[in-house]
Design an enzyme around this catalytic site. Structure first.
Site, mmCIF file in Angstrom:
data_model
loop_
_atom_site.group_PDB
_atom_site.id
_atom_site.type_symbol
_atom_site.label_atom_id
_atom_site.label_comp_id
_atom_site.label_asym_id
_atom_site.label_seq_id
_atom_site.Cartn_x
_atom_site.Cartn_y
_atom_site.Cartn_z
ATOM 1 N N ASP A 62 0.834 -1.198 0.000
ATOM 2 C CA ASP A 62 0.000 0.000 0.000
ATOM 3 C C ASP A 62 0.878 1.261 0.000
ATOM 4 O O ASP A 62 1.686 1.449 0.899
ATOM 5 C CB ASP A 62 -0.896 -0.044 1.249
ATOM 6 C CG ASP A 62 -2.196 0.707 1.065
ATOM 7 O OD1 ASP A 62 -2.148 1.849 0.592
ATOM 8 O OD2 ASP A 62 -3.255 0.154 1.426
ATOM 9 N N THR A 86 -6.685 3.521 -2.372
ATOM 10 C CA THR A 86 -6.528 2.105 -2.019
ATOM 11 C C THR A 86 -7.650 1.209 -2.554
ATOM 12 O O THR A 86 -7.389 0.141 -3.103
ATOM 13 C CB THR A 86 -6.440 1.966 -0.486
ATOM 14 O OG1 THR A 86 -5.209 2.552 -0.089
ATOM 15 C CG2 THR A 86 -6.473 0.529 -0.043
ATOM 16 N N ASN A 94 -12.265 5.506 -2.240
ATOM 17 C CA ASN A 94 -12.454 4.783 -0.979
ATOM 18 C C ASN A 94 -13.858 5.079 -0.476
ATOM 19 O O ASN A 94 -14.573 4.205 -0.030
ATOM 20 C CB ASN A 94 -11.427 5.225 0.063
ATOM 21 C CG ASN A 94 -10.041 4.687 -0.238
ATOM 22 O OD1 ASN A 94 -9.897 3.671 -0.906
ATOM 23 N ND2 ASN A 94 -9.028 5.377 0.251
ATOM 24 N N LYS A 122 -6.135 -3.724 6.292
ATOM 25 C CA LYS A 122 -7.317 -2.972 5.863
ATOM 26 C C LYS A 122 -8.382 -3.907 5.282
ATOM 27 O O LYS A 122 -8.054 -4.756 4.442
ATOM 28 C CB LYS A 122 -6.945 -1.979 4.752
ATOM 29 C CG LYS A 122 -6.075 -0.819 5.184
ATOM 30 C CD LYS A 122 -5.875 0.137 4.005
ATOM 31 C CE LYS A 122 -4.919 1.252 4.352
ATOM 32 N NZ LYS A 122 -4.634 2.137 3.214
ATOM 33 N N ASP A 123 -9.628 -3.667 5.636
ATOM 34 C CA ASP A 123 -10.721 -4.473 5.079
ATOM 35 C C ASP A 123 -10.729 -4.412 3.543
ATOM 36 O O ASP A 123 -10.795 -5.437 2.868
ATOM 37 C CB ASP A 123 -12.085 -4.035 5.660
ATOM 38 C CG ASP A 123 -12.277 -2.528 5.725
ATOM 39 O OD1 ASP A 123 -11.628 -1.799 4.941
ATOM 40 O OD2 ASP A 123 -13.094 -2.064 6.552
ATOM 41 N N HIS A 133 1.316 8.208 5.131
ATOM 42 C CA HIS A 133 0.445 9.343 5.443
ATOM 43 C C HIS A 133 0.955 10.103 6.666
ATOM 44 O O HIS A 133 0.848 11.322 6.741
ATOM 45 C CB HIS A 133 -0.980 8.858 5.723
ATOM 46 C CG HIS A 133 -1.754 8.528 4.482
ATOM 47 N ND1 HIS A 133 -2.113 9.494 3.575
ATOM 48 C CD2 HIS A 133 -2.220 7.357 3.994
ATOM 49 C CE1 HIS A 133 -2.781 8.913 2.576
ATOM 50 N NE2 HIS A 133 -2.841 7.620 2.796
ATOM 51 N N ASP A 191 -0.954 -0.266 -4.714
ATOM 52 C CA ASP A 191 -2.293 0.220 -5.058
ATOM 53 C C ASP A 191 -2.295 1.681 -5.492
ATOM 54 O O ASP A 191 -3.293 2.179 -6.001
ATOM 55 C CB ASP A 191 -3.259 -0.007 -3.893
ATOM 56 C CG ASP A 191 -2.776 0.631 -2.605
ATOM 57 O OD1 ASP A 191 -1.589 1.022 -2.534
ATOM 58 O OD2 ASP A 191 -3.576 0.747 -1.670
HETATM 59 ZN ZN LIG Z 1 -3.442 6.065 1.509
#
Ligand SMILES: [Zn+2]
Length: 543
Positions: free
Chosen positions: A35, A76, A97, A158-159, A312, A355
């Protein structure tokens, strides 16, 4: 003697036929998504990486050096969907998202599903499913091709990093419940957790990780590819003063935020422990589901989310990001050795990608980059339109997209003209582009094309406010970075193939993310996902 000869011949035949079978299909496909991994990280951290992780993939595998996302917005949800559906949001429906759904008249999250229930904990973190996807995934196609005999599993913190790759027919998608440190799923996939997941949760690894501080892997002077520790434009953990090593995770996770107790397990998200946990779970899945043990191809869709949380928070030029990648490199090496020992790497196809990428932090990159004041923009825009029309014709501003209120009693072209009047004078805005009529797109042609592929009518907005290259949300002025744009820093990611029948090649041609799924389908000789628009990558299939 004759008897010996005969049995030798039979043995030979058996060996021959088993080799022949083994060559028909790989036993396991491992899809690895990292990611927020930018392409340049492969080489920026080269000097400090080991020989058995990323370097092994780069030296022995097929390396697409010029792999890009073919659409924007680069987030993502859309990224994982595109990797596994072999197409863009225009076809697969994952346009962000979060986005505003006209049909549901509300803002929605890409994998939220109020009709689904959490399996494995009492939280609402499992009310998720892939139902917003409008096409099948690579995983679905493998299940269809083998009449559901394949073992296929999605794994991520992450889901959305687990669910969108797993798709509709997989045996399970599992993700991290940050409220209690357990891996969970949704009843979309199964009514209860398999025993191996219960056993994994019982090990309580997250509690153990909290006891281990995050320290630098190498001596501090080895991090010369990054800025010194303790600089502006890194975001400290909540209620701590500085973003500096070493991080006492136990202490930091105990600090109350705004007087409210937060789950201590939250903190693991943006540390290397999140990646270690993901890999430990992946191994448990391989063993628990007995993946790669027979001639029916299985698929493990693995996504490392912590690299994005850390990006981030700290930004691409922080020692934190470098350290996380050096640690991930080590663990990747160990994982390859593990796959070799248990299944044999010549029976495994591995692909590795990301991603999306990320922008340099404007505070560090300096002009011409900058911070765009989303909140101020939206407020100012609404005020401007209210003054002009005596009503506010905007329902949402999200993903830099303006959604018109419908019906508003105003003609679209009038609203559009006023949005443009306001936006074109706003700092950081390059252009305003209609997402309804691309014949009017005045942006650079490949940017227009990326936007067109990123839009699904009914889900996406009416106008796109294109920021200048390098500009990101003002939220990150306090530290870290983000992504989402159609620019190369967000679209350029690694695309690597390695293992079963795949030789080394450095491929400098333009390759798109949507090409990954059809490449794997071509290797497996199975049908492509239902909305697939990509093409198999030449050179990966050379034998
Ligand atoms: Zn991000």
């Amino acid at each position: 003697m004759a008897c010996f000869k005969t049995s030798f011949a039979i043995l030979g035949l058996l060996l021959l036929s088993s080799t022949a079978i083994a060559q028909q299909h790989p036993r396991l496909v491992v899809g690895i998504t990292i990611d927020q991994m930018r392409y340049d990280y492969l080489y920026r951290f080269w000097e400090d990486m080991g020989e058995t992780g990323f370097k092994r993939l780069l030296r022995e595998g097929h390396v697409a050096h010029n792999g890009h996302y073919q659409y924007a917005p680069t987030f993502t949800g859309p990224g994982h969907a595109s990797i596994y559906t072999g197409t863009s949001p225009v076809n697969n429906g994952i346009v962000g998202n979060e986005w505003y759904s006209r049909k549901e008249k509300k803002q929605v999250y890409c994998v939220e599903d109020q009709s689904a229930n959490t399996v494995g904990s009492n939280s609402v973190e499992g009310k998720m499913s892939p139902r917003r996807l409008t096409t099948t995934t690579l995983t679905d196609q493998l299940e269809l091709a083998t009449n559901r005999r394949s073992k296929t599993v999605g794994v991520a913190i992450k889901d959305r990093g687990s669910i969108l790759p797993a798709g509709f027919l997989s045996d399970g998608a599992y993700w991290y419940d940050k409220t209690n440190g357990q891996f969970i799923t949704s009843d979309f996939y199964r009514k209860e957790l398999p025993e191996w997941v219960n056993q994994f949760n019982a090990r309580q690894l997250p509690a153990q990780y909290l006891e281990q501080p995050w320290t630098l892997l190498l001596p501090q002077e080895r991090y010369e590819e990054s800025l010194p520790d303790d600089r502006p434009f890194e975001r400290p953990f909540s209620n701590t003063e500085k973003a500096v090593f070493p991080y006492d995770l136990k202490r930091i996770s105990g600090i109350k935020r705004y007087g409210v107790g937060e789950s201590p397990y939250n903190i693991l998200l943006s540390t290397p422990h999140g990646n270690s946990l993901t890999l430990a779970f992946a191994k448990a899945a391989i063993e628990g589901e007995q993946m790669g043990q027979d001639n029916i191809t299985d698929l493990l869709a693995l996504s490392f989310s912590s690299t994005d949380y850390a990006g981030h928070q700290f930004g691409p030029h922080s020692m934190e990001i470098q350290d996380m990648y050096l640690r991930l490199d080590q663990e990747l090496g160990e994982f390859l050795q593990y796959l070799d020992a248990t299944i044999g790497l010549n029976n495994v196809v591995i692909f590795l990608t990301a991603d999306h990428g990320a922008a340099d932090a404007p505070g560090i990159a300096g002009p011409p980059a900058g911070y765009f004041d989303n909140g101020g923009f939206e407020m100012g825009l609404r005020k401007h339109l209210l003054a002009k029309f005596k009503k506010d014709p905007i329902t949402h501003f999200i993903n830099e997209q303006v959604y018109f209120t419908r019906p508003s009693g105003l003609e679209d072209w009038r609203v559009e003209a006023e949005v443009r009047n306001f936006a074109m004078n706003y700092p950081g805005v390059l252009d305003v582009i209609s997402l309804k009529d691309f014949s009017k797109c005045t942006a650079e042609p490949t940017v227009c094309e990326k936007l067109r592929k990123g839009v699904m009518q009914g889900q996406s907005g009416d106008l796109y406010v294109q920021l200048m290259p390098g500009w990101i949300s003002k939220y990150y002025e306090k530290g870290g970075t983000t992504h989402g744009s159609p620019y190369a820093y967000d679209t350029h990611v690694p695309i690597l193939f390695f293992g079963w029948k795949i030789g080394h090649q450095d491929n400098y041609r333009r390759v798109w993310i949507e090409d990954i799924a059809p490449t794997v389908c071509a290797l497996l000789k199975i049908a492509t996902p239902s909305g697939c628009t990509g093409n198999p990558i030449e050179g990966v299939l050379k034998w």
